[in-house]
Every structure is written in C-alpha cells, then in structure tokens.
Design a protein around this motif. Structure first.
Motif, PDB file in Angstrom:
ATOM      1  N   VAL A   1       0.639  10.332   3.561  1.00  0.00           N
ATOM      2  CA  VAL A   1       0.429   8.925   3.226  1.00  0.00           C
ATOM      3  C   VAL A   1       0.376   8.083   4.504  1.00  0.00           C
ATOM      4  O   VAL A   1      -0.456   7.182   4.633  1.00  0.00           O
ATOM      5  CB  VAL A   1       1.546   8.416   2.291  1.00  0.00           C
ATOM      6  CG1 VAL A   1       1.428   6.907   2.083  1.00  0.00           C
ATOM      7  CG2 VAL A   1       1.474   9.128   0.942  1.00  0.00           C
ATOM      8  N   SER A   2       1.244   8.383   5.456  1.00  0.00           N
ATOM      9  CA  SER A   2       1.251   7.646   6.724  1.00  0.00           C
ATOM     10  C   SER A   2      -0.029   7.896   7.515  1.00  0.00           C
ATOM     11  O   SER A   2      -0.584   6.975   8.131  1.00  0.00           O
ATOM     12  CB  SER A   2       2.468   8.042   7.563  1.00  0.00           C
ATOM     13  OG  SER A   2       3.655   7.563   6.984  1.00  0.00           O
TER      14      SER A   2
ATOM     15  N   PRO B   1       7.466   6.706   5.635  1.00  0.00           N
ATOM     16  CA  PRO B   1       8.573   7.548   6.084  1.00  0.00           C
ATOM     17  C   PRO B   1       9.916   6.829   6.044  1.00  0.00           C
ATOM     18  O   PRO B   1      10.947   7.428   5.735  1.00  0.00           O
ATOM     19  CB  PRO B   1       8.188   7.920   7.526  1.00  0.00           C
ATOM     20  CG  PRO B   1       7.197   6.891   7.950  1.00  0.00           C
ATOM     21  CD  PRO B   1       6.482   6.484   6.715  1.00  0.00           C
ATOM     22  N   LEU B   2       9.899   5.523   6.347  1.00  0.00           N
ATOM     23  CA  LEU B   2      11.130   4.744   6.292  1.00  0.00           C
ATOM     24  C   LEU B   2      11.646   4.658   4.860  1.00  0.00           C
ATOM     25  O   LEU B   2      12.843   4.897   4.593  1.00  0.00           O
ATOM     26  CB  LEU B   2      10.868   3.332   6.839  1.00  0.00           C
ATOM     27  CG  LEU B   2      12.027   2.334   6.750  1.00  0.00           C
ATOM     28  CD1 LEU B   2      13.202   2.812   7.591  1.00  0.00           C
ATOM     29  CD2 LEU B   2      11.572   0.945   7.188  1.00  0.00           C
TER      30      LEU B   2
ATOM     31  N   CYS C   1      -1.326  -1.522   8.372  1.00  0.00           N
ATOM     32  CA  CYS C   1      -0.274  -0.905   9.179  1.00  0.00           C
ATOM     33  C   CYS C   1       1.050  -0.809   8.424  1.00  0.00           C
ATOM     34  O   CYS C   1       1.883   0.053   8.707  1.00  0.00           O
ATOM     35  CB  CYS C   1      -0.093  -1.710  10.461  1.00  0.00           C
ATOM     36  SG  CYS C   1       0.785  -0.832  11.759  1.00  0.00           S
ATOM     37  N   GLY C   2       1.231  -1.713   7.448  1.00  0.00           N
ATOM     38  CA  GLY C   2       2.461  -1.665   6.663  1.00  0.00           C
ATOM     39  C   GLY C   2       2.651  -0.337   5.967  1.00  0.00           C
ATOM     40  O   GLY C   2       3.786   0.139   5.785  1.00  0.00           O
ATOM     41  N   SER C   3       1.540   0.280   5.593  1.00  0.00           N
ATOM     42  CA  SER C   3       1.655   1.563   4.902  1.00  0.00           C
ATOM     43  C   SER C   3       1.739   2.745   5.864  1.00  0.00           C
ATOM     44  O   SER C   3       1.767   3.898   5.436  1.00  0.00           O
ATOM     45  CB  SER C   3       0.461   1.760   3.949  1.00  0.00           C
ATOM     46  OG  SER C   3      -0.759   1.526   4.603  1.00  0.00           O
ATOM     47  N   ILE C   4       1.760   2.462   7.186  1.00  0.00           N
ATOM     48  CA  ILE C   4       2.057   3.514   8.160  1.00  0.00           C
ATOM     49  C   ILE C   4       3.562   3.582   8.385  1.00  0.00           C
ATOM     50  O   ILE C   4       4.175   4.642   8.371  1.00  0.00           O
ATOM     51  CB  ILE C   4       1.365   3.235   9.514  1.00  0.00           C
ATOM     52  CG1 ILE C   4      -0.152   3.209   9.352  1.00  0.00           C
ATOM     53  CG2 ILE C   4       1.775   4.272  10.548  1.00  0.00           C
ATOM     54  CD1 ILE C   4      -0.883   2.829  10.626  1.00  0.00           C
ATOM     55  N   ILE C   5       4.141   2.411   8.557  1.00  0.00           N
ATOM     56  CA  ILE C   5       5.563   2.337   8.902  1.00  0.00           C
ATOM     57  C   ILE C   5       6.457   2.549   7.693  1.00  0.00           C
ATOM     58  O   ILE C   5       7.490   3.234   7.775  1.00  0.00           O
ATOM     59  CB  ILE C   5       5.856   0.965   9.556  1.00  0.00           C
ATOM     60  CG1 ILE C   5       5.072   0.832  10.860  1.00  0.00           C
ATOM     61  CG2 ILE C   5       7.349   0.777   9.801  1.00  0.00           C
ATOM     62  CD1 ILE C   5       5.149  -0.538  11.480  1.00  0.00           C
ATOM     63  N   VAL C   6       6.083   1.982   6.557  1.00  0.00           N
ATOM     64  CA  VAL C   6       6.978   1.984   5.398  1.00  0.00           C
ATOM     65  C   VAL C   6       7.166   3.346   4.736  1.00  0.00           C
ATOM     66  O   VAL C   6       8.299   3.689   4.366  1.00  0.00           O
ATOM     67  CB  VAL C   6       6.511   0.933   4.368  1.00  0.00           C
ATOM     68  CG1 VAL C   6       7.305   1.054   3.068  1.00  0.00           C
ATOM     69  CG2 VAL C   6       6.670  -0.463   4.941  1.00  0.00           C
TER      70      VAL C   6
ATOM     71  N   TYR D   1       0.818  -1.211   0.000  1.00  0.00           N
ATOM     72  CA  TYR D   1       0.000   0.000   0.000  1.00  0.00           C
ATOM     73  C   TYR D   1       0.858   1.271   0.000  1.00  0.00           C
ATOM     74  O   TYR D   1       0.331   2.365  -0.184  1.00  0.00           O
ATOM     75  CB  TYR D   1      -0.902   0.026   1.234  1.00  0.00           C
ATOM     76  CG  TYR D   1      -2.170  -0.772   1.093  1.00  0.00           C
ATOM     77  CD1 TYR D   1      -2.881  -0.780  -0.098  1.00  0.00           C
ATOM     78  CD2 TYR D   1      -2.679  -1.494   2.163  1.00  0.00           C
ATOM     79  CE1 TYR D   1      -4.052  -1.508  -0.222  1.00  0.00           C
ATOM     80  CE2 TYR D   1      -3.863  -2.219   2.054  1.00  0.00           C
ATOM     81  CZ  TYR D   1      -4.534  -2.218   0.848  1.00  0.00           C
ATOM     82  OH  TYR D   1      -5.697  -2.929   0.733  1.00  0.00           O
ATOM     83  N   ALA D   2       2.156   1.129   0.235  1.00  0.00           N
ATOM     84  CA  ALA D   2       3.042   2.295   0.262  1.00  0.00           C
ATOM     85  C   ALA D   2       3.526   2.655  -1.132  1.00  0.00           C
ATOM     86  O   ALA D   2       4.433   3.479  -1.283  1.00  0.00           O
ATOM     87  CB  ALA D   2       4.238   2.021   1.174  1.00  0.00           C
ATOM     88  N   TRP D   3       2.919   2.075  -2.154  1.00  0.00           N
ATOM     89  CA  TRP D   3       3.379   2.276  -3.527  1.00  0.00           C
ATOM     90  C   TRP D   3       3.482   3.745  -3.917  1.00  0.00           C
ATOM     91  O   TRP D   3       4.389   4.145  -4.652  1.00  0.00           O
ATOM     92  CB  TRP D   3       2.454   1.567  -4.509  1.00  0.00           C
ATOM     93  CG  TRP D   3       2.751   1.962  -5.932  1.00  0.00           C
ATOM     94  CD1 TRP D   3       2.010   2.773  -6.736  1.00  0.00           C
ATOM     95  CD2 TRP D   3       3.910   1.595  -6.682  1.00  0.00           C
ATOM     96  NE1 TRP D   3       2.626   2.929  -7.958  1.00  0.00           N
ATOM     97  CE2 TRP D   3       3.796   2.221  -7.945  1.00  0.00           C
ATOM     98  CE3 TRP D   3       5.038   0.816  -6.423  1.00  0.00           C
ATOM     99  CZ2 TRP D   3       4.756   2.081  -8.943  1.00  0.00           C
ATOM    100  CZ3 TRP D   3       5.998   0.671  -7.412  1.00  0.00           C
ATOM    101  CH2 TRP D   3       5.857   1.299  -8.647  1.00  0.00           C
ATOM    102  N   SER D   4       2.575   4.571  -3.432  1.00  0.00           N
ATOM    103  CA  SER D   4       2.582   5.974  -3.862  1.00  0.00           C
ATOM    104  C   SER D   4       3.880   6.677  -3.500  1.00  0.00           C
ATOM    105  O   SER D   4       4.281   7.643  -4.157  1.00  0.00           O
ATOM    106  CB  SER D   4       1.391   6.727  -3.257  1.00  0.00           C
ATOM    107  OG  SER D   4       1.518   6.836  -1.851  1.00  0.00           O
ATOM    108  N   VAL D   5       4.585   6.203  -2.444  1.00  0.00           N
ATOM    109  CA  VAL D   5       5.880   6.790  -2.076  1.00  0.00           C
ATOM    110  C   VAL D   5       6.948   6.382  -3.088  1.00  0.00           C
ATOM    111  O   VAL D   5       7.879   7.135  -3.365  1.00  0.00           O
ATOM    112  CB  VAL D   5       6.296   6.341  -0.659  1.00  0.00           C
ATOM    113  CG1 VAL D   5       7.704   6.807  -0.324  1.00  0.00           C
ATOM    114  CG2 VAL D   5       5.312   6.878   0.372  1.00  0.00           C
TER     115      VAL D   5
END
Length: 413
Positions: A262-263, A150-151, A143-148, A25-29
């Motif tokens: 995003v987070s 900014p990291l 939750c994966g797209s909360i942590i990933v 879900y963090a693809w947009s980053v």
C-alpha cells in the motif's frame, strides 16, 4: 520576503496540510480491522471510504466560494476540526452507521473544504508553473498514504483500530490548524515579476477566458472533461480503496506485507502527480493524459493474470502512478480551460467526477469479489474505462485544434 519567494513557503505549508487529509487514501489498511471490530461485511466497510470521497465535492464547492470572501487561511483552520474531528469520532464507532457519519461524512466534508483551498489557492500563485505546482500540491495529498499505512498498521497492532482513529484525529487537528497560519491569499491575477504568459498555440489548453461556474456548466466541454476525470480516477480509486485486501487475496501475503505494498502504491501515486504535472507543462495536458490512460489501462488489465507479489505490486504502482498524474493535472487543466479566477469553485464542481469514480470503483470491486470470489472482472471493467478516457481526450484535443484554427482565420481576416 518578496511574494515570488514567499509563494514557495505557502506551497510547502499546503503540501503538509494535504499530507494529513490525504491519509484518507490509507483506508485499505483500516478496512480489515474495522470489519473485525464492527462485524460488518467488506462492502459495508468500503462504503465509509466511498462516502468520504462522495461528500468532499460539496465543501470543495462551498469552500471555494467562502475562501474568496474570507481567505483560505480561516477556511483551512475550520476544516482542521472537521477533518481531524471526523477521524477522532470514528474512534468511538460501535456500528457502521456511526462510522459512516464520522469517517465518511464529517471527515469527508473536512477533506473537501481544505483541499479546495490548498490546491486552488496555490495554483493561483504559480501561473508560470501550473502543472508542476498542482502536481506538487496534490502530491502532499497522495503522500499521506505513504506515511500512514505502516504507522497505522503498527498502531492498530499495539492499541487497536478505535484508539488509532482517536490518536490520528487529534494529531490531524493540531498539524492542520498550525500550518493554516502559513497560508496567504493569492492576489487577483497574480503574475510573478519577470514572467509573461506565452501566446496560445494550436495545441494549448489555455483558453485565456475566465468563466464562472454557470458559464462553465453551459460549456459542453465541461461534461467531456468531467467524464475524463471519472475515467482517469476509476481504476486508481478502485485499487487504492481495496489495496490491502486485494494484495492479500491475490498474492497470499500477510497484512504487514500488504501494508508495504500500500505504501509503495502511495509512493507511485505521489510521484506521478509531480512527474506528470511537470510533463504536462512541457508536452501539453492532453498528450500527457493519453499516455497515462494507456499505461493505466494496460497495467490494470494485467492484474487479472498476475499472482506473484513483486510483479503485482509493480503493476498497481503503474496504476497509482497514472492515477496520481490525473489528479495532479486536472486542477491545472480546469484553470487552463475555464480560467484561474474562479478555479476554487470550478474545480470543486469538476471534482464531482472524482466522487463518481470514488463511488463506482470501490463498490464495484467489493461487489464483484463477493459474487465471483475474485477481482478479475473488476480489473477488466477498470481497464475499459481507460479506453474511454483516451477516446474522450482525443475528442477534446481535436475540438481545441479546430477552435484555434478558426480563431486564427478570423484574426487574419
């Protein structure tokens, strides 16, 4: 340790595993750095995210069948190398075709095979709290797209997009493989000691009948639920897939500020799964879905007239909050309607509605932006999908009430 206590440890392990696969879900980053590295268009890059969601149901269905024979532990262990390996191989991308095969196909297949085991198996351990536990299990996914974000944003700035993919891929393989050994197969028809299933009510979603995938597909209500899932996931996937570019485009902030947005969106997505899962256990799945469709539709429509960063983030958080709720409720809703016995396979098939939304939403947003120069029309279409969701939910709810009433009359006769 008795099974009634141990099931909570199995749930925790499932959440950690889902946290890893939910990083998709963090693809947009990753979108803009990928565009810069590969020299492709936004629509071409978005297709990687679409493919990963599109192929997931294939292994959700097959994974559900395999776990019934060998147990979820080994299926998840194998899936660790598919999911993490796909991300790792994405780090060697020199063209979009390689990205599609690695991040899209291989990672997506790994995501599906793992998700089918963690969610379906965990729900079987909690017949007394299906909505809540389905929400918690899928919350790990969100939750994966909360942590990933900014990291990953920090990693991309220091080592570049390709090395970031390689590093994350190796980490995912290790974490998922280790936690797979904490997973245990749920006993058939498990019922925790001291709990008895409540009698069905006029508004209950529980059918009390276990159906296999053939029987489910012969039930017209499956197709209505399928479209309900598509409608509920549409706006969420459209925004999640393009969140960073959309936030930057509409509110004119930096990529770092957009990553924070995003987070926050991911936090709303995650909390929504737990909140609405618990609410649905109390007020019913369908009333909860109707409220979510209305909130998501209103929030999505408002995006076309908002320009400030804070207000815009608040609006997309409402969308994410309701999207998360939809994803948290549907594993339990599928088990309610078609029985828990075959829920691994049945929900895998139902999840194709999610895949359809995962194709239509992101492509629509990218295409409309390319042709119109803004996302206004995309927001309006997404809001209309929520209206469709309300109508379909009312249809199913009304039919269930009539069926309950008819069975009640037959029993009295």
């Amino acid at each position: 340790m008795d099974l009634k206590t141990k099931r909570w440890l199995i749930l925790i392990a499932s959440v950690v595993i889902n946290l890893c696969i939910g990083s998709g879900y963090a693809w947009s980053v990753f979108a803009k750095p990928v565009i810069a590295a590969l020299g492709c268009t936004a629509a071409a890059a978005a297709l990687a995210f679409t493919i990963s969601n599109g192929v997931g149901p294939i292994t959700m269905i097959t994974g559900g069948r395999i776990q019934d024979k060998v147990g979820p532990k080994w299926v998840i262990f194998f899936g660790a190398f598919m999911f993490g390996g796909g991300v790792l191989l994405a780090g060697f991308s020199t063209s979009v075709s390689w990205l599609y095969m690695s991040y899209g196909v291989i990672m997506g297949l790994g995501m599906g095979i793992i998700y089918s085991c963690t969610v379906a198996n965990t729900v079987k351990f909690f017949p007394d709290k299906r909505g809540l536990v389905a929400g918690i299990a899928t919350a790990g996914y969100g939750c994966g797209s909360i942590i990933v974000p900014p990291l990953a944003n920090s990693m991309i700035a220091s080592m570049g997009i390709l090395n970031t993919f390689k590093t994350l891929g190796i980490a995912y393989i290790i974490i998922i493989a280790v936690f797979s050994f904490f997973i245990q197969t749920a006993p058939a028809n498990y019922k925790p000691e001291g709990w008895n299933p409540p009698a069905p009510t006029a508004t209950s979603t529980v059918s009390g009948v276990d159906k296999n995938w053939n029987q489910m597909l012969s039930d017209p209500m499956f197709y209505v639920l399928f479209l309900m899932l598509t409608a509920g996931a549409f706006s969420g996937l459209m925004i999640i897939s393009q969140a960073s570019p959309i936030i930057q485009e509409v509110t004119k902030v930096t990529p770092a500020a957009a990553a924070v947005g995003v987070s926050l969106l991911a936090m709303a997505n995650t909390f929504g799964r737990i909140f609405w899962g618990a609410v649905s256990d109390r007020i019913g799945r369908y009333p909860a879905l109707i409220v979510m469709y209305i909130i998501a539709g209103a929030a999505t429509l408002s995006l076309s007239s908002i320009g400030s960063f804070g207000t815009f983030i608040a609006a997309i958080m409402f969308v994410g909050f309701c999207f998360g709720g939809t994803m948290g409720i549907f594993p339990a809703l599928t088990a309610d309607m078609f029985g828990p016995k075959n829920n691994g396979v049945n929900y895998g098939i139902m999840f194709c509605g999610f895949a359809l939304a995962g194709y239509l939403g992101p492509i629509l947003a990218a295409s409309i932006k390319a042709s119109n120069g803004n996302y206004t029309m995309a927001f309006m279409i997404a809001a209309s999908m929520s209206i469709i969701g309300v109508v379909l939910t009312l249809i199913v709810q009304n039919k269930n009430k009539k069926d309950r009433a008819a069975r009640s009359l037959e029993a009295k006769a």
